[in-house]
Write a protein that holds these residues in place. Structure first.
Motif, PDB file in Angstrom:
ATOM      1  N   GLU A  78       0.826  -1.207   0.000  1.00 36.85           N
ATOM      2  CA  GLU A  78       0.000   0.000   0.000  1.00 36.85           C
ATOM      3  C   GLU A  78       0.861   1.258   0.000  1.00 36.85           C
ATOM      4  O   GLU A  78       0.544   2.239  -0.675  1.00 36.85           O
ATOM      5  CB  GLU A  78      -0.940   0.003   1.208  1.00 36.85           C
ATOM      6  N   ASN A  79       1.948   1.223   0.764  1.00 39.93           N
ATOM      7  CA  ASN A  79       2.805   2.409   0.826  1.00 39.93           C
ATOM      8  C   ASN A  79       3.490   2.667  -0.518  1.00 39.93           C
ATOM      9  O   ASN A  79       3.633   3.815  -0.946  1.00 39.93           O
ATOM     10  CB  ASN A  79       3.844   2.256   1.943  1.00 39.93           C
ATOM     11  N   LEU A  80       3.883   1.585  -1.166  1.00 38.29           N
ATOM     12  CA  LEU A  80       4.483   1.743  -2.502  1.00 38.29           C
ATOM     13  C   LEU A  80       3.450   2.286  -3.489  1.00 38.29           C
ATOM     14  O   LEU A  80       3.763   3.133  -4.335  1.00 38.29           O
ATOM     15  CB  LEU A  80       5.010   0.398  -3.018  1.00 38.29           C
ATOM     16  N   ALA A  81       2.211   1.806  -3.359  1.00 41.92           N
ATOM     17  CA  ALA A  81       1.153   2.275  -4.264  1.00 41.92           C
ATOM     18  C   ALA A  81       0.858   3.755  -4.019  1.00 41.92           C
ATOM     19  O   ALA A  81       0.644   4.522  -4.959  1.00 41.92           O
ATOM     20  CB  ALA A  81      -0.107   1.425  -4.083  1.00 41.92           C
ATOM     21  N   ASP A  82       0.873   4.170  -2.744  1.00 44.64           N
ATOM     22  CA  ASP A  82       0.656   5.593  -2.440  1.00 44.64           C
ATOM     23  C   ASP A  82       1.776   6.441  -3.043  1.00 44.64           C
ATOM     24  O   ASP A  82       1.523   7.464  -3.689  1.00 44.64           O
ATOM     25  CB  ASP A  82       0.618   5.808  -0.921  1.00 44.64           C
ATOM     26  N   TYR A  83       2.991   5.986  -2.829  1.00 43.95           N
ATOM     27  CA  TYR A  83       4.161   6.716  -3.330  1.00 43.95           C
ATOM     28  C   TYR A  83       4.147   6.792  -4.860  1.00 43.95           C
ATOM     29  O   TYR A  83       4.333   7.860  -5.454  1.00 43.95           O
ATOM     30  CB  TYR A  83       5.413   6.011  -2.799  1.00 43.95           C
TER      31      TYR A  83
END
Ligand SMILES: [Zn+2]
Length: 686
Positions: free
Chosen positions: A584-589
């Motif tokens: 999820e954090n990679l997708a947000d970034y």
């Protein structure tokens, strides 16, 4: 709360959570009629270089405390508030309409009438569950128990294991039968072991809650008290054998294909899986994909060693808990005290009419969806967001081509995957046929049981047939979105593009590129290339298409993100788990980078004019933060930290922004500021 009747496979799926927007503010960004929508939310007493989330959303958060009926409150709720009112009208009209039996209007109207009739639900007690409770009473040993478990599964009760009928992760054109660990009453296996005092409180309260539910089923105090303890003991054994949320994200490790005969012999010798599958209507299946074989080996042992009385109480509890919200007040209240108040921080039940609409959404949301899209998602809006998907795809293509760490063979395959990624925008082209679903005015709980049966049959019917790639697993009115790796598709329901209080045509590009292009579209597309999604190829199959060198580079770079998030501490002593939330954090970034790049191609960016004193780039970042405008009760936050693969809202904003050079520039973040990170500690994947 907890009970979700219809299971969707926990793949790399899922997307945006909730956020917020002020309904009382004038929505005007381009014209000067009222306060600017973004500027109005800003808390100017907070320095954006200290805590951007609080700066961007602080004033709204202060002015909009969490209602006592809610565990959290934010932009998604504001969108839903409006949808609730519209849905209520549709339901009330349907209830008054004189229509033929079996029509969708009849179903809507009768569902509403039965749901709103609390007097009838009180009078009925647990009568709708009688047949199944009798079945449980009749259990004499483990062999009977598993048959009953299968029957309860069909009604949406997740007891002992979870069964899915879904695409084979390694062969996306085939439907497989998938078995997963399951059967826990607390939100995640960590709830059984974590030492945090808030978690301990929940764990300690659980057996008492189970006892009270057993009492409400007619057991005397003493028997029920022993029952609660027995259920906890059995669940503790299952929890010990369960994989952590982080380990469940390893799709290869959770893919173990074997014949039914081998699985039975090797892991579950005392369970007759062949005949269970026949009972499910899946007798033709000779192979299974088993997520966690060691869990089933433990289950085999637990079922043999647990006293039969405890197994029966475990099944009684899980079954009644599945339907508690649709039964009379006493059971509903006890269920709420545990799952609503203790786990979510809600002080009071939400109004009944909203809860009925939530249940209806779960039971037959697509029927409502058909009506909803007519009002909410005209062609013009659909085109705006379809075009935006292509704008994001185009900048991602360029970014992949120019990556300095990825080699040519992997780039070619990544580009192929990106080109082949399907987009579904707004609502499905074909609607599910609900004609087999029976809804009457007789019983709310029975209607929910019928809906669970309908849903189970719908899934089982997929077996042996070609994969239907037109399906949606979210309704159009959902404030969320997902990436489905097996179809290599992004699915963007109409609801996610709504901003409460703002007409789509009044929202300036800067805001919309942050709010939608970054936090939803770019986010979902990036899921196809996050640490989990990247393992699926263009055809949706779990297969190794990266060179080892590139995969190592990716993981090394992603690891910077893991370390960043491991440091965040939303509650004293409770950190975000950087590994669990990595995808999820990679997708947000990725979403923030891609949205910004796409925004740079718009006229608004090129003209550079300020609106309400904010530059286009500032508005872009504020628009993104608006997508995560949200606050939650400590109880819910604690629960989510252990059971959700998404980071809490604040860190979904501050986390990715600290890796984006344009953010530093736009808000004058300098070395030494809390939002600042040295270049060597910034994530550089895309
Ligand atoms: Zn996501």
């Amino acid at each position: 709360m907890r009970a979700t009747l219809f299971l969707v496979l926990p793949f790399a799926v899922l997307a945006s959570c909730s956020s917020e927007s002020p309904s009382d503010l004038q929505a005007d960004t381009t014209k000067a009629k009222g306060p600017d929508f973004l500027a109005a939310n800003i808390d100017s007493s907070v320095n954006p270089a200290v805590d951007f989330f609080e700066f961007a959303n602080g004033r709204w958060l202060k002015n909009n405390p969490i209602p006592s009926t809610e565990g959290g409150w934010g932009i998604g709720n504001m969108v839903y508030e409006d949808i609730y009112v519209k849905k209520r009208k549709v339901n009330e009209d349907a209830a008054k309409a004189n229509v033929a039996e079996g029509t969708e209007t009849q179903k809507i109207g009768d569902f509403w009438v039965a749901g709103m009739d609390s007097v009838k639900a009180d009078k009925e007690g647990v009568k709708p569950l009688e047949a199944q409770l009798k079945m449980i009473d009749g259990i004499t040993g483990a062999a009977d128990a598993v048959k009953v478990i299968a029957e309860l599964n069909k009604l949406g009760t997740d007891a002992c294991w979870s069964l899915y009928v879904d695409q084979d992760a390694k062969n996306s054109s085939k439907i497989a039968v998938i078995l997963y660990q399951g059967g826990l009453g607390l939100p995640d296996r960590d709830f059984y072991f974590n030492k945090d005092s808030g978690v301990t409180t929940v764990r300690d309260a659980y057996p008492g809650h189970v006892s009270r539910m057993l009492q409400l089923l007619g057991q005397d105090d003493k028997t029920a008290e022993a029952g609660g303890k027995g259920v906890m003991k059995m669940e503790m054994e299952l929890a010990k054998a369960s994989r952590t949320l982080e380990k469940l994200r390893d799709d290869n490790a959770n893919y173990n294909k074997m014949t039914v005969a081998d699985f039975t012999k090797k892991y579950c010798p005392s369970i007759d899986w062949k005949s269970l599958l026949t009972g499910y209507g899946l007798g033709a299946a000779d192979t299974l994909i088993v997520g966690q074989p060691e869990f089933f080996a433990a289950l085999d042992r637990v079922l043999k060693q647990t006293p039969v009385n405890d197994i029966k109480n475990y099944l009684r509890y899980h079954f009644v808990s599945t339907y508690a919200e649709y039964l009379g007040k006493t059971i509903d209240d006890e269920n709420f005290a545990f799952y609503g108040t203790l786990l979510e921080g809600q002080q009071k039940q939400r109004p009944r009419w909203k809860r009925v609409l939530d249940a209806e959404e779960e039971a037959m949301g697509m029927v409502l969806g058909k009506i909803f899209v007519k009002d909410y998602f005209p062609e013009k809006t659909k085109k705006r967001y379809s075009d935006m998907v292509e704008a994001i795809r185009s900048v991602y293509r360029d970014r992949i081509k120019s990556l300095d760490w990825m080699t040519e063979p992997t780039k070619q395959k990544a580009l192929e995957k990106l080109e082949k990624m399907t987009k579904k925008v707004g609502y499905p082209d074909t609607w599910k046929d609900y004609s087999a679903l029976k809804i009457t005015r007789q019983s709310y709980a029975q209607n929910m049981m019928n809906a669970a049966t309908w849903s189970f049959n719908d899934r089982v019917a997929r077996f042996g047939k070609p994969v239907d790639r037109t399906e949606w697993t979210m309704t159009p009115q959902t404030y969320n979105a997902y990436y489905n790796p097996s179809n290599n598709e992004i699915v963007l329901p109409a609801g996610i593009f709504l901003i409460a209080g703002v007409k789509d045509e009044d929202a300036d590009d800067a805001m919309v590129y942050g709010y939608a292009a970054a936090s939803t579209i770019g986010h979902e597309i990036t899921h196809g290339f996050d640490d989990q999604g990247r393992k699926f190829d263009a055809a949706g199959n779990l297969s190794e298409w990266w060179t080892k060198e590139d995969a190592d580079q990716f993981m090394k770079r992603a690891d910077v993100m893991v370390k960043q998030f491991d440091q965040f501490e939303p509650l004293p002593g409770m950190h975000i788990n950087g590994g669990t939330t990595l995808g999820e954090n990679l997708a947000d970034y990725g979403g923030v980078l891609l949205g910004l790049e796409a925004f740079k191609k718009t006229d608004q960016y090129k003209k550079g004019q300020k609106i309400a004193g904010l530059t286009p780039v500032q508005r872009y970042f504020l628009g993104y933060a608006l997508g995560w405008l949200y606050q939650q009760k400590e109880e819910r936050l604690r629960q989510r930290l252990l059971s959700d693969v998404h980071s809490p809202a604040k860190w979904r904003v501050n986390g990715p922004f600290a890796n984006v050079p344009e953010f530093y520039e736009a808000f004058k973040v300098k070395e030494g500021d809390p939002m600042w990170r040295p270049d060597s500690l910034r994530v550089k994947v895309w």
